[in-house]
Design a protein around this motif. Sequence first.
Motif, mmCIF file in Angstrom:
data_model
loop_
_atom_site.group_PDB
_atom_site.id
_atom_site.type_symbol
_atom_site.label_atom_id
_atom_site.label_comp_id
_atom_site.label_asym_id
_atom_site.label_seq_id
_atom_site.Cartn_x
_atom_site.Cartn_y
_atom_site.Cartn_z
ATOM 1 N N GLY A 91 0.797 -1.229 0.000
ATOM 2 C CA GLY A 91 0.000 0.000 0.000
ATOM 3 C C GLY A 91 0.825 1.273 0.000
ATOM 4 N N TRP A 92 2.115 1.146 -0.292
ATOM 5 C CA TRP A 92 3.036 2.291 -0.250
ATOM 6 C C TRP A 92 2.519 3.463 -1.088
ATOM 7 N N PHE A 109 3.632 -4.973 -4.767
ATOM 8 C CA PHE A 109 3.196 -3.588 -4.987
ATOM 9 C C PHE A 109 2.696 -3.403 -6.420
ATOM 10 N N THR A 110 3.409 -3.966 -7.361
ATOM 11 C CA THR A 110 3.120 -3.769 -8.778
ATOM 12 C C THR A 110 1.940 -4.589 -9.262
ATOM 13 N N GLU A 157 2.992 1.446 -13.203
ATOM 14 C CA GLU A 157 4.175 2.002 -13.882
ATOM 15 C C GLU A 157 5.327 2.216 -12.909
ATOM 16 N N LYS A 158 5.024 2.723 -11.728
ATOM 17 C CA LYS A 158 6.058 2.949 -10.718
ATOM 18 C C LYS A 158 6.683 1.611 -10.305
ATOM 19 N N MET A 162 10.501 0.184 -10.719
ATOM 20 C CA MET A 162 11.278 -0.326 -9.586
ATOM 21 C C MET A 162 11.834 -1.717 -9.894
ATOM 22 N N LEU A 163 11.054 -2.512 -10.606
ATOM 23 C CA LEU A 163 11.466 -3.871 -10.948
ATOM 24 C C LEU A 163 12.387 -3.910 -12.165
ATOM 25 N N GLY A 164 12.404 -2.813 -12.939
ATOM 26 C CA GLY A 164 13.189 -2.798 -14.164
ATOM 27 C C GLY A 164 12.618 -3.721 -15.222
ATOM 28 N N VAL A 165 11.280 -3.793 -15.260
ATOM 29 C CA VAL A 165 10.580 -4.698 -16.179
ATOM 30 C C VAL A 165 9.685 -3.870 -17.094
#
Length: 191
Positions: A91-92, A109-110, A157-158, A162-165
């Motif tokens: 929930g960040w 998160f994603t 998208e964020k 973060m995952l670089g995917v």
Amino acid sequence: MSSKPTREATWELIKEYLPSDQMRRHSLSVEAVMRHLAKKHGEDEEMWGVIGLAHDIDYERYPDQHCHRAPEILREAGWPEEYIRAVVSHGWGICSDVEPLSLLEKTLFTIDELTGLVAASALVRPSKSILDLPVKSVTKKWKDKAFAAGADRSVIEKGAAMLGVELPELISDTIEGMRTEAEAIGLKGNL
């Protein structure tokens, strides 16, 4: 003393705290994708799965305190702090200030938001199934901001960043994971 939660014990918590079929299907969707991605990355599938299954444990009973009541519920069930932190991190920026740091946390998160968009994309197909859902159908729906408006694309998208995917790979993995539980999540359709 905390111990690793089992899938069975986690499902009992889900039945207690998430009475609606919709929330249970969402939890099962997130669990399936988390297990798929854990396997892909050589991570602990059981850990990723139970965290995915329990991520919204406080959402229905305490919607105004989402991610704030989960730690209490999970501690009472004997969950380790590492697992609890992962649940809260999904929930960040929305209802939690716990930033996703690990691969597991960034993934949760994603894909939490992405599972909703993928499910909605499957339901508008003639088959109403995830089993024949191509990535391009989801990417097309992505552009229509009114479609599945509750799926926050900025969070996805964020998380992808973060995952670089890239988004298509993330969508593909989400579809693949959800396919493993198509019937349980109500997306087998008429196939």
